[in-house]
Structures are given as structure tokens and as C-alpha cells.
Design an enzyme around this catalytic site. Structure first.
Site, PDB file in Angstrom:
ATOM      1  N   GLN A  91      21.882  80.013 114.092  1.00  0.00           N
ATOM      2  CA  GLN A  91      20.894  79.961 115.184  1.00  0.00           C
ATOM      3  C   GLN A  91      20.763  78.523 115.716  1.00  0.00           C
ATOM      4  OE1 GLN A  91      19.650  82.570 116.612  1.00  0.00           O
ATOM      5  NE2 GLN A  91      18.266  81.457 117.989  1.00  0.00           N
ATOM      6  N   GLY A 100      24.466  73.763 106.225  1.00  0.00           N
ATOM      7  CA  GLY A 100      24.290  74.793 107.265  1.00  0.00           C
ATOM      8  C   GLY A 100      25.422  75.802 107.208  1.00  0.00           C
ATOM      9  N   HIS A 101      26.657  75.295 107.141  1.00  0.00           N
ATOM     10  CA  HIS A 101      27.817  76.192 107.033  1.00  0.00           C
ATOM     11  C   HIS A 101      27.760  76.990 105.722  1.00  0.00           C
ATOM     12  CE1 HIS A 101      29.547  72.770 109.534  1.00  0.00           C
ATOM     13  NE2 HIS A 101      29.745  73.797 110.324  1.00  0.00           N
ATOM     14  N   LEU A 103      32.233  70.568 106.773  1.00  0.00           N
ATOM     15  CA  LEU A 103      31.216  71.547 106.368  1.00  0.00           C
ATOM     16  C   LEU A 103      30.027  70.906 105.659  1.00  0.00           C
ATOM     17  CD1 LEU A 103      33.576  74.421 105.151  1.00  0.00           C
ATOM     18  CD2 LEU A 103      32.632  74.028 107.433  1.00  0.00           C
ATOM     19  N   MET A 152      20.885  70.128 110.460  1.00  0.00           N
ATOM     20  CA  MET A 152      22.194  69.650 109.980  1.00  0.00           C
ATOM     21  C   MET A 152      23.253  69.898 111.037  1.00  0.00           C
ATOM     22  SD  MET A 152      22.484  70.237 106.002  1.00  0.00           S
ATOM     23  CE  MET A 152      21.222  69.609 104.912  1.00  0.00           C
ATOM     24  N   SER A 153      24.161  68.937 111.152  1.00  0.00           N
ATOM     25  CA  SER A 153      25.243  69.053 112.132  1.00  0.00           C
ATOM     26  C   SER A 153      26.376  68.128 111.717  1.00  0.00           C
ATOM     27  CB  SER A 153      24.729  68.640 113.514  1.00  0.00           C
ATOM     28  OG  SER A 153      25.815  68.359 114.376  1.00  0.00           O
ATOM     29  N   MET A 206      34.126  74.628 112.682  1.00  0.00           N
ATOM     30  CA  MET A 206      35.058  73.563 113.069  1.00  0.00           C
ATOM     31  C   MET A 206      35.225  72.558 111.918  1.00  0.00           C
ATOM     32  SD  MET A 206      34.719  72.996 117.108  1.00  0.00           S
ATOM     33  CE  MET A 206      33.349  71.865 117.086  1.00  0.00           C
ATOM     34  N   GLN A 260      25.148  79.720 121.861  1.00  0.00           N
ATOM     35  CA  GLN A 260      26.410  80.313 121.399  1.00  0.00           C
ATOM     36  C   GLN A 260      26.162  81.729 120.869  1.00  0.00           C
ATOM     37  OE1 GLN A 260      29.700  78.057 119.351  1.00  0.00           O
ATOM     38  NE2 GLN A 260      28.632  78.819 117.554  1.00  0.00           N
TER      39      GLN A 260
HETATM   40  P1  AMP Z   1      30.412  74.201 113.888  1.00  0.00           P
HETATM   41  O1  AMP Z   1      31.327  73.882 112.756  1.00  0.00           O
HETATM   42  O2  AMP Z   1      29.474  73.093 114.247  1.00  0.00           O
HETATM   43  O3  AMP Z   1      31.138  74.804 115.062  1.00  0.00           O
HETATM   44  O4  AMP Z   1      29.461  75.355 113.357  1.00  0.00           O
HETATM   45  C1  AMP Z   1      29.982  76.529 112.778  1.00  0.00           C
HETATM   46  C2  AMP Z   1      28.861  77.504 112.583  1.00  0.00           C
HETATM   47  O5  AMP Z   1      27.889  76.928 111.713  1.00  0.00           O
HETATM   48  C3  AMP Z   1      28.142  77.846 113.890  1.00  0.00           C
HETATM   49  O6  AMP Z   1      27.823  79.218 113.913  1.00  0.00           O
HETATM   50  C4  AMP Z   1      26.905  76.991 113.815  1.00  0.00           C
HETATM   51  O7  AMP Z   1      25.816  77.511 114.541  1.00  0.00           O
HETATM   52  C5  AMP Z   1      26.619  77.010 112.323  1.00  0.00           C
HETATM   53  N1  AMP Z   1      25.773  75.880 111.960  1.00  0.00           N
HETATM   54  C6  AMP Z   1      26.005  74.570 112.240  1.00  0.00           C
HETATM   55  N2  AMP Z   1      24.962  73.816 111.812  1.00  0.00           N
HETATM   56  C7  AMP Z   1      24.069  74.660 111.268  1.00  0.00           C
HETATM   57  C8  AMP Z   1      22.783  74.509 110.659  1.00  0.00           C
HETATM   58  N3  AMP Z   1      22.206  73.320 110.536  1.00  0.00           N
HETATM   59  N4  AMP Z   1      22.159  75.605 110.199  1.00  0.00           N
HETATM   60  C9  AMP Z   1      22.722  76.834 110.322  1.00  0.00           C
HETATM   61  N5  AMP Z   1      23.920  77.053 110.886  1.00  0.00           N
HETATM   62  C10 AMP Z   1      24.587  75.987 111.359  1.00  0.00           C
END
Ligand code: AMP
Length: 284
Positions: free
Chosen positions: A149, A36-37, A33, A185-186, A30, A154
Site C-alpha cells: 500500500q 517492507g518487502h 529488499l 521504508m523504501s 526491484m 500502483q
Molecule cells: P519496489 O521494490 O520498491 O518496487 O517495491 C516492491 C513492492 O514492495 C511494491 O509492491 C511496494 O509497494 C512494496 N513496498 C515497498 N516499500 C514498502 C513498505 N515500506 N511497506 C510495504 N510494502 C512496501
């Protein structure tokens, strides 16, 4: 690197790659970035020849009172990150491109997989996730799709959907990337103040302490949960939403850990809702 705004553009790019015999990887995101991404994109570049990163804030997975409007968006910065991490295409459609009309068709994964954990407080969330992932899989036709993970539920929902509907791709789950403090990370960490960000480190610490107790022989989930609650209570502004012990693949609840367990946490801290988890296993 190509930035595709339409379904036709991304389909064309993928079709050219497939004609050359290249293996296609998809990383759905989404945007906003972070490292994590990046780890997902790098893994996709390692395992496939042609990497598509989708950047789409999917409205159908947000509830009416959630943060769809204020979710961080910055396509230029995201495109830079994607290019450096080894992506070949960024697919960044507008909402109208993905949803030109109200959908009549939805993908619903039923049962415990979507009713527990985040599904309990976010009704309709996983319907939105399963539907948009199905659309992305049908648009990009990837051989492999990479998920973090970090969003353990999800991963379980999407793996199950792919199996149930015989979708011709493999789902790869990648490890959680953390800040130095341990905080997972988020994109939503942006909502936290500096102090809250420091306080949020207690979440991952509580999971590490839980793992240590488990490896020390404690297998009673009620006792392990109490341990987590006690640690989280060190930060009184943290409001736990759930602390659950479940089977990692089915998300069925667990009272006693015999082999493997997923311990998953969701909390509210100030303006943010934060999730984190750990797989507990004696055979790591
Ligand atoms: P999002 O943009 O938050 O929807 O995340 C997109 C993808 O990145 C999803 O598969 C998430 O699980 C992954 N993701 C988000 N944060 C992390 C993280 N800290 N470590 C690994 N993968 C992540």
C-alpha cells in the site's frame, strides 16, 4: 530456494508446483529488499504454497532523468532475505531476458488512475509498471500477487488493469511498513544522509496529524492539506511535489471527505523523491 535467471527456469519451477496442486504467489520487487518487502513475502507464504519473488529493476518505468543507473542492486543479499522470509523461487532476470527487443506492445491504463499523483510528474512510469506486471503475471501465472500500500497508486492501477483485462489472479494489498521514526521504508531511503533520514520523519508525522484532525471532525480537504503543508514546512529543505486527497480506488479528486479518502504525498528531500500515504476512514 531456486534462483531463476531465465523465464524458462521460473516457468518450469512454477509448473512443477502447479502439478502438485500448489497455490502460487508472486511478489514483484526491484530488489534492495527491506522489511517492507519481507512483510509481502511473509504474507505470500501465509496465503499461498509456492512463493515467487521477482527481483528486477525495470528500465521501462524509469524516466530519462531518473535513478535507473544508480538504483541499489545486490542480488546475493536479496536472495538471503527472500529465503529467510519463506520464498521458494527468486526470479532475477537480466534486462535482455525481459526485453530482448524494443517492445511493440504496451499496457496503458488510461485516465485519472495514471494521470494524477505520481503520474503527473513521471510520464510513462505507469505504462512501464503495467507492462512489466503483465509480463510477470504471464510468466509466473500466479493465483495471487502481493503489492504494498506504500505505492497506493500502483495498487489502484494494477487492480484496475487486472479487472479490465480479466486477468485470472487476485491482487492483495499489504500495509505500509515503517521505520521506528515513522518514515515509510523504501529502497530509496538509502539516498538520504543520516540528518535527512531524521528530517524525513516529518512526512509520516504530517499524515498522522492529518488523520487526527479528520477523526476530530475536519472533513474539508483544503484545510487538511494546509495542516500537512504547515507541518512539512518545519523542514525547509523538504520540497512538496504534491499533497492530494482522492478516492482510494479511482483516484478521482476529493474536496470534502464523506466516507473514505486516500491522502497521498510526494516530496523531494536532497537526492531522494519520497512518497507516503494514509487511508482516512471513519470505520477503521
Ligand atoms: P519496489 O521494490 O520498491 O518496487 O517495491 C516492491 C513492492 O514492495 C511494491 O509492491 C511496494 O509497494 C512494496 N513496498 C515497498 N516499500 C514498502 C513498505 N515500506 N511497506 C510495504 N510494502 C512496501
Amino acid at each position: 530456494m531456486i534462483i531463476a535467471k531465465t523465464i524458462n527456469e521460473v516457468r518450469q519451477a512454477v509448473s512443477q508446483a502447479k502439478q502438485k496442486g500448489q497455490k502460487v504467489g508472486l511478489v514483484p520487487t526491484m530488489g534492495a529488499l527491506h522489511a517492507g518487502h519481507v512483510s509481502l513475502i511473509r504474507e505470500a507464504a501465509k496465503q499461498t504454497d509456492f512463493v515467487v519473488v521477482s527481483v528486477f529493476v525495470n528500465p521501462t518505468q524509469f524516466g530519462p532523468n531518473e535513478d535507473f543507473d544508480k538504483y541499489p542492486r545486490n542480488l546475493n543479499a536479496d536472495a538471503d532475505v527472500c529465503e529467510k522470509a519463506g520464498a521458494d523461487v527468486v526470479f532475477a532476470p537480466e534486462v535482455n531476458e525481459m526485453y530482448p527487443k524494443q517492445l511493440d506492445t504496451w499496457v496503458n491504463v488510461e485516465g485519472k488512475l495514471t494521470e494524477t499523483l505520481c503520474g503527473a510528474s513521471r510520464p510513462g512510469h505507469f505504462r512501464g509498471v503495467a507492462t512489466v506486471c503483465t509480463k510477470l503475471f504471464n510468466i509466473v501465472l500466479p493465483d495471487l500477487a502481493f503489492f504494498g500500500q506504500k505505492d497506493a497508486q500502483q495498487v489502484a492501477v494494477i487492480k484496475n488493469m487486472v479487472k479490465d483485462l480479466n486477468m485470472p489472479l487476485e491482487i492483495v494489498a499489504c500495509p505500509i511498513i515503517r521505520e521506528e521514526s515513522g518514515l515509510a521504508m523504501s529502497s530509496r531511503n538509502k539516498y538520504l544522509s543520516e540528518t535527512q533520514r531524521e528530517q524525513a520523519a516529518v512526512i509520516s508525522r504530517s499524515l498522522r496529524e492529518c488523520e487526527a484532525a479528520f477523526l476530530d471532525g475536519e472533513t474539508d480537504c483544503a484545510k487538511l492539506k494546509l495542516l500537512i503543508m504547515t507541518t512539512l514546512s518545519e523542514v525547509p529543505t523538504i520540497e512538496p511535489e504534491y499533497i492530494c486527497f482522492v478516492y482510494p480506488d479511482t483516484l478521482e479528486p476529493l474536496d470534502e471527505i464523506t466516507d473514505r479518502a486516500l491522502v497521498a504525498i510526494a516530496v523531494r528531500l536532497g537526492p531522494a523523491r519520497l512518497i507516503d500515504n494514509k487511508i482516512l476512514s471513519l470505520n477503521k
